[in-house]
Design a protein around this motif. Structure first.
Motif, PDB file in Angstrom:
ATOM      1  N   ASP A 151       0.851  -1.190   0.000  1.00 54.51           N
ATOM      2  CA  ASP A 151       0.000   0.000   0.000  1.00 54.51           C
ATOM      3  C   ASP A 151       0.886   1.239   0.000  1.00 54.51           C
ATOM      4  O   ASP A 151       1.939   1.262   0.649  1.00 54.51           O
ATOM      5  N   LEU A 152       0.451   2.273  -0.749  1.00 44.60           N
ATOM      6  CA  LEU A 152       1.184   3.526  -0.840  1.00 44.60           C
ATOM      7  C   LEU A 152       0.484   4.602  -0.027  1.00 44.60           C
ATOM      8  O   LEU A 152      -0.756   4.635   0.057  1.00 44.60           O
ATOM      9  N   SER A 153       1.269   5.477   0.563  1.00 46.26           N
ATOM     10  CA  SER A 153       0.696   6.627   1.244  1.00 46.26           C
ATOM     11  C   SER A 153       0.115   7.583   0.203  1.00 46.26           C
ATOM     12  O   SER A 153       0.428   7.512  -0.992  1.00 46.26           O
ATOM     13  N   LEU A 161       5.924   3.318   1.426  1.00 44.67           N
ATOM     14  CA  LEU A 161       5.376   2.035   0.977  1.00 44.67           C
ATOM     15  C   LEU A 161       5.176   1.141   2.201  1.00 44.67           C
ATOM     16  O   LEU A 161       6.104   0.912   2.975  1.00 44.67           O
ATOM     17  N   LEU A 162       3.956   0.620   2.354  1.00 47.83           N
ATOM     18  CA  LEU A 162       3.637  -0.310   3.431  1.00 47.83           C
ATOM     19  C   LEU A 162       3.690  -1.737   2.891  1.00 47.83           C
ATOM     20  O   LEU A 162       3.070  -2.048   1.876  1.00 47.83           O
ATOM     21  N   ILE A 163       4.414  -2.599   3.598  1.00 49.04           N
ATOM     22  CA  ILE A 163       4.582  -3.994   3.190  1.00 49.04           C
ATOM     23  C   ILE A 163       4.062  -4.883   4.318  1.00 49.04           C
ATOM     24  O   ILE A 163       4.462  -4.731   5.480  1.00 49.04           O
ATOM     25  N   ASP A 220      10.657   4.175   3.096  1.00 52.89           N
ATOM     26  CA  ASP A 220      10.668   5.519   2.532  1.00 52.89           C
ATOM     27  C   ASP A 220      11.128   5.416   1.083  1.00 52.89           C
ATOM     28  O   ASP A 220      12.278   5.064   0.799  1.00 52.89           O
ATOM     29  N   LEU A 221      10.230   5.731   0.140  1.00 53.54           N
ATOM     30  CA  LEU A 221      10.549   5.599  -1.279  1.00 53.54           C
ATOM     31  C   LEU A 221      11.502   6.678  -1.773  1.00 53.54           C
ATOM     32  O   LEU A 221      12.053   6.551  -2.867  1.00 53.54           O
ATOM     33  N   ARG A 222      11.707   7.728  -1.001  1.00 57.68           N
ATOM     34  CA  ARG A 222      12.624   8.792  -1.448  1.00 57.68           C
ATOM     35  C   ARG A 222      14.077   8.373  -1.316  1.00 57.68           C
ATOM     36  O   ARG A 222      14.943   8.882  -2.027  1.00 57.68           O
ATOM     37  N   ARG A 223      14.355   7.389  -0.436  1.00 57.36           N
ATOM     38  CA  ARG A 223      15.735   6.943  -0.249  1.00 57.36           C
ATOM     39  C   ARG A 223      16.008   5.607  -0.926  1.00 57.36           C
ATOM     40  O   ARG A 223      17.128   5.302  -1.291  1.00 57.36           O
ATOM     41  N   MET A 247      -2.624   1.923   4.942  1.00 55.11           N
ATOM     42  CA  MET A 247      -2.215   3.117   5.677  1.00 55.11           C
ATOM     43  C   MET A 247      -3.391   4.080   5.758  1.00 55.11           C
ATOM     44  O   MET A 247      -4.271   4.093   4.881  1.00 55.11           O
ATOM     45  N   SER A 248      -3.420   4.863   6.816  1.00 57.01           N
ATOM     46  CA  SER A 248      -4.444   5.897   6.909  1.00 57.01           C
ATOM     47  C   SER A 248      -4.155   6.976   5.860  1.00 57.01           C
ATOM     48  O   SER A 248      -3.009   7.136   5.420  1.00 57.01           O
ATOM     49  N   PRO A 249      -5.168   7.710   5.425  1.00 56.14           N
ATOM     50  CA  PRO A 249      -4.941   8.709   4.364  1.00 56.14           C
ATOM     51  C   PRO A 249      -3.967   9.821   4.750  1.00 56.14           C
ATOM     52  O   PRO A 249      -3.353  10.425   3.875  1.00 56.14           O
ATOM     53  N   ASP A 250      -3.797  10.086   6.054  1.00 61.55           N
ATOM     54  CA  ASP A 250      -2.820  11.100   6.458  1.00 61.55           C
ATOM     55  C   ASP A 250      -1.442  10.494   6.703  1.00 61.55           C
ATOM     56  O   ASP A 250      -0.501  11.212   7.058  1.00 61.55           O
ATOM     57  N   GLY A 251      -1.305   9.176   6.544  1.00 62.96           N
ATOM     58  CA  GLY A 251      -0.017   8.512   6.707  1.00 62.96           C
ATOM     59  C   GLY A 251       0.442   8.367   8.140  1.00 62.96           C
ATOM     60  O   GLY A 251       1.602   8.013   8.376  1.00 62.96           O
TER      61      GLY A 251
END
Length: 566
Positions: free
Chosen positions: A453-455, A461-463, A474-477, A501-505
């Motif tokens: 799931d993606l924020s 990224l939630l696994i 963290d997809l930025r790193r 994930m919740s919509p606010d992450g």
């Protein structure tokens, strides 16, 4: 001959032999006594003869014979005494032998009684053996009958499997033929649209164009009743373009970019608002629309149900059918007008929310489809399957435009711009570039991946893995550093358990095999709350509404529960 009678005859002959042996042994013991007694009788008869002869002799010889007779008498008395003593001794020996013989007879009687008991026990055991042999024969006959039935059932099963494979092959051929016909129709329509566009362009080129000199890019509209053509001119060039129309599934409204959702703060659910027996069989997937007013559920009963969410209550709106097997994954399009579902029947189906008949069937996978998602590009869908392929589809042409072979079965997918992220059973996360159709990066997971799931900001990224752990990357790193979330009692129930994930992450939610919903706080890394006692079986999927107000969980026992803190 009866065994009991044969045993009796044997013992009788044995007793006769024993009696004969005893007679012989006792006769030998009294042989001396009999001999002495015979001698005594002979001497007595001799004395009588002597006495009778002496009477006939002369009186002259009487004195001499008298002395000899006295000597003989004394000798006879002495012999008689010795013989009497021997008789007494022999009588004592006879008494001893008699007592011994009586003991032997008593022992013989005891043994006879024991023999009788043993014979009775032997007969009883023989009867039991005969009974068991009869039962064994019956059981052997039953076993042979069951074995024959098993062989017959196995042959029938093999025949059914062959027929099933033939039917599947025929079904795949029919689906491929239907897809080919649909592709041909789409090609003809595309060629017809292109031909119409060429005619319109030629007509527009021959028509007169009125140019407004006050405009830097003047344009006019043709008076032809044909579809609208816009003509613009600038710096010596004439450009014409036409509004797209046709019979495709999408429209201009649907070709817009993804709506930008914004949730200030998600609410952590605290109680159940509604409990529904949503399907006739187990539920595998659940999903909110982007507007949070629609909810879709799909299960092993081969249907997708749409529910309207109003004032904290779910109301059944419509049922979407057309799948031949159970539903594995559900996704709404960004505008909330279409529903995409993956199925066990090796296909993905696309419906409009107001039509129960599927508009598009994406066939081509050789095993069940586990994930189907809309990409960030309009009219594109990506699917993952247990056949170890990831496929990119064009909805306008209803055709597969890209196919990627993977070394492991795919369990779930997420999309971000031109990037496709897939989770696999070999404990790997793979990142794909849809423009290059190649894997650009591979990340390890701690267990078999069940869901991704993606924020909402596409940065995390939630696994969810089978090792009972949720991981946040963290997809930025794009590094192996990640946050892990565990809780006592939480257990991933299957290979298709979905976490969100919740919509606010700020929160993570997942269902456990014990029927409870676990929610973690991302910032603290601890368990925020646990929602128990409503599900009676393992929870298969959880969905958080984009508005942040509601959470819905579904399980294998047909139950869907709406949670909130309202």
């Amino acid at each position: 001959m009866d065994p009991a009678r044969r045993s009796t005859e044997t013992w009788r002959s044995h007793i006769l032999r024993q009696l004969k042996h005893r007679d012989l042994s006792q006769t030998s013991m009294f042989q001396d006594l009999i001999r002495f007694y015979t001698q005594l009788l002979e001497k007595t008869s001799l004395t009588k003869a002597v006495l009778s002869s002496s009477n006939r002799r002369d009186c002259a010889d009487s004195s001499s014979s008298l002395s000899s007779l006295q000597e003989q008498t004394s000798w006879m008395k002495k012999s008689t005494g010795e013989l009497a003593y021997q008789v007494v001794e022999l009588q004592q020996k006879i008494q001893i032998k008699t007592c011994f013989l009586q003991d032997q007879q008593d022992s013989l009687q005891v043994e006879k009684r024991r023999l009788g008991g043993v014979s009775d026990a032997c007969q009883t055991l023989q009867k039991q053996v005969d009974h068991f042999n009869l039962e064994n024969r019956k059981l052997k006959e039953d076993y042979d009958s069951l074995l024959e039935r098993q062989r017959w059932a196995e042959s029938k099963l093999r025949e059914q499997k062959v027929q099933e494979e033939e039917m599947l092959e025929k079904m795949l051929q029919l689906k491929n033929q239907a897809a080919a016909r649909m592709n041909n129709r789409n090609e003809r329509r595309s060629r017809a649209r292109q031909a119409t566009l060429q005619k319109d362009l030629q007509t527009a080129a021959r028509s007169k164009v009125t140019i407004d000199s006050s405009s830097s890019a003047p344009s006019s509209r043709s008076t032809s009743p044909k579809p609208e053509l816009h003509v613009s001119r600038g710096r010596g060039q004439t450009r014409l373009f036409r509004k797209r129309r046709g019979h495709s599934v999408s429209s201009l409204k649907e070709d817009l970019l993804y709506p930008v959702g914004f949730c200030v703060s998600a609410r952590v659910p605290a109680r159940s608002l509604q409990v529904l027996e949503a399907h006739e069989q187990g539920i595998n997937a659940v999903r909110f629309s982007f507007s949070s007013d629609l909810l879709a559920t799909g299960g092993t009963d081969r249907i997708v149900k749409l529910w309207e969410l109003r004032a904290g209550s779910l109301t059944h709106r419509t049922t979407l059918d057309g799948s031949t097997e159970g539903i594995t994954c559900i996704e709404f399009d960004p505008m909330g007008q279409k529903v995409l579902a993956a199925s066990y029947d090796r296909s993905a189906l696309l419906w409009r929310v107001d039509d129960s008949v599927p508009k598009v069937a994406l066939t081509g996978h050789s095993r069940k489809v586990t994930a189907a998602k809309f990409t960030r590009v309009s009219n594109q869908v990506v699917t993952g399957s247990l056949d170890r392929t990831v496929r990119l589809w064009d909805l306008q042409r209803t055709a597969c435009v890209q196919q990627v072979e993977v070394v492991s079965s795919c369990s779930d997918l997420v999309c971000s711009e031109n990037i496709i992220i897939s989770g696999h059973f070999d404990c790997k996360i793979r990142v794909w570039d849809s423009r290059l159709a190649s894997c650009t990066q591979e990340l390890p997971a701690q267990g078999r991946v069940t869901s991704l799931d993606l924020s909402s900001d596409r940065r995390q990224l939630l696994i969810c893995c089978r090792d009972d752990c949720l991981q946040l990357v963290d997809l930025r790193r794009w590094s192996n550093e990640r946050l892990c979330f565990r809780a006592e009692g939480f257990k991933c129930g299957s290979d298709s358990t979905r976490a969100v994930m919740s919509p606010d992450g700020c929160y993570l939610a997942a269902g456990s095999a014990d029927g409870a919903v676990y929610i973690w706080n991302v910032s603290t890394g601890t368990l925020e709350t646990r929602l128990p006692d409503k599900h009676s079986s393992s929870i298969s999927a959880v969905s958080w509404s984009p508005s942040g107000e509601y959470v819905v969980s579904v399980d294998r026992s047909r139950r869907a529960i709406l949670w909130s803190d309202i």
